[in-house]
Motif scaffolding. Sequence first.
Motif, mmCIF file in Angstrom:
data_model
loop_
_atom_site.group_PDB
_atom_site.id
_atom_site.type_symbol
_atom_site.label_atom_id
_atom_site.label_comp_id
_atom_site.label_asym_id
_atom_site.label_seq_id
_atom_site.Cartn_x
_atom_site.Cartn_y
_atom_site.Cartn_z
ATOM 1 N N LEU A 107 52.345 28.811 -32.608
ATOM 2 C CA LEU A 107 52.441 27.499 -31.973
ATOM 3 C C LEU A 107 53.332 27.604 -30.744
ATOM 4 O O LEU A 107 54.490 28.025 -30.844
ATOM 5 C CB LEU A 107 53.021 26.478 -32.962
ATOM 6 C CG LEU A 107 53.421 25.117 -32.393
ATOM 7 C CD1 LEU A 107 52.230 24.390 -31.782
ATOM 8 C CD2 LEU A 107 54.073 24.262 -33.488
ATOM 9 N N VAL A 111 48.058 27.745 -30.950
ATOM 10 C CA VAL A 111 48.041 26.285 -30.961
ATOM 11 C C VAL A 111 49.073 25.827 -29.940
ATOM 12 O O VAL A 111 50.156 26.416 -29.837
ATOM 13 C CB VAL A 111 48.374 25.732 -32.359
ATOM 14 C CG1 VAL A 111 48.410 24.211 -32.344
ATOM 15 C CG2 VAL A 111 47.379 26.243 -33.385
ATOM 16 N N GLU A 112 48.741 24.766 -29.170
ATOM 17 C CA GLU A 112 49.622 24.336 -28.093
ATOM 18 C C GLU A 112 50.094 22.906 -28.288
ATOM 19 O O GLU A 112 49.379 22.071 -28.851
ATOM 20 C CB GLU A 112 48.906 24.455 -26.748
ATOM 21 C CG GLU A 112 48.440 25.852 -26.419
ATOM 22 C CD GLU A 112 47.644 25.896 -25.114
ATOM 23 O OE1 GLU A 112 47.944 25.092 -24.208
ATOM 24 O OE2 GLU A 112 46.713 26.720 -25.020
ATOM 25 N N ALA A 113 51.305 22.635 -27.794
ATOM 26 C CA ALA A 113 51.847 21.284 -27.767
ATOM 27 C C ALA A 113 52.664 21.132 -26.489
ATOM 28 O O ALA A 113 53.386 22.055 -26.095
ATOM 29 C CB ALA A 113 52.723 21.023 -28.989
ATOM 30 N N GLU A 152 54.791 16.160 -30.486
ATOM 31 C CA GLU A 152 53.507 16.810 -30.755
ATOM 32 C C GLU A 152 53.731 18.171 -31.407
ATOM 33 O O GLU A 152 53.005 18.572 -32.314
ATOM 34 C CB GLU A 152 52.711 16.961 -29.461
ATOM 35 C CG GLU A 152 51.337 17.585 -29.649
ATOM 36 C CD GLU A 152 50.612 17.844 -28.337
ATOM 37 O OE1 GLU A 152 49.498 18.400 -28.380
ATOM 38 O OE2 GLU A 152 51.176 17.509 -27.266
ATOM 39 N N GLN A 161 52.305 19.366 -34.974
ATOM 40 C CA GLN A 161 51.452 20.557 -35.083
ATOM 41 C C GLN A 161 52.059 21.586 -36.043
ATOM 42 O O GLN A 161 51.332 22.281 -36.766
ATOM 43 C CB GLN A 161 51.241 21.189 -33.706
ATOM 44 C CG GLN A 161 50.352 20.394 -32.768
ATOM 45 C CD GLN A 161 48.884 20.468 -33.169
ATOM 46 O OE1 GLN A 161 48.522 21.040 -34.190
ATOM 47 N NE2 GLN A 161 48.034 19.872 -32.361
ATOM 48 N N THR A 191 49.431 22.568 -38.848
ATOM 49 C CA THR A 191 48.786 23.875 -38.735
ATOM 50 C C THR A 191 49.521 24.982 -39.477
ATOM 51 O O THR A 191 48.967 26.064 -39.652
ATOM 52 C CB THR A 191 48.652 24.288 -37.254
ATOM 53 O OG1 THR A 191 49.963 24.450 -36.684
ATOM 54 C CG2 THR A 191 47.893 23.239 -36.465
#
Length: 250
Positions: free
Chosen positions: A29, A53-55, A60, A64, A68
């Motif tokens: 992440l 995975v991005e935020a 957010e 996440q 995730t």
Amino acid sequence: MPVLERTKLGAVSPSPPDPMSSTNAACILVIDDEPQIRKLLRISLSAGGYRVVEAANGEEGLAQAALTRPDLVVLDLGLPDKDGQDVLRELREWSRVPVLVLSVRAAESEKVLALDGGANDYVTKPFGIQEFLARIRVLLRQGNQGESQEACVGVGPLSLDFAYRRVTLDGAEVQLTRKEYAVLAMLARHLGRVVTQQQLLKDIWGPTHVEDTHYLRVVVGHLRQKLADDPANPRFIVTEAGVGYRLRDA
């Protein structure tokens, strides 16, 4: 096909895939508000065989992290909605996932604060991508020894949602102070097990307050009032006399 991209940080060259990702790709992440940095890391990490995975902000990113269940978090400190140090502190209230801080803040005080706050490594921008990937591999190997964490914990009618720092009792949200939530969350992370007074005081109030047991008694008292929890016949928080507290495992 190798992917190359040139940015102000320099050339990105493909790295050999991590052995642990060949059959089950590790999930990373990335919490960073700079699209260019996220793109650079997405390309580099994907080329190394990782899922990304991005935020773009702290809230957010925390959501996440809970949804995730990544194997590692790359965290920027200069986020638009909250400071990355606060994101790290909130994440550590419920997760032991390895965290690599990636920030332009190069002051020793910032590094010490992050490492004391639970970060596993600290890299300053601009950075060399090959060294960065090597640090990722080290943290992932160490992370395999970590303890699994749940995004939510339920004890009968009591529920804790760590991603949104939300506590409900019989379906109604319970308003807690920061310290009340931190104590309840720490007990929930060790569901059914005793957490000592010293451990609670050190992790929540800091190492200089390990003898200030009255702070803890006051907070636990307020928690019990808000949860309608009778200390003589507790549904949730059990006192282990002279030792600490535990959250009853329903």
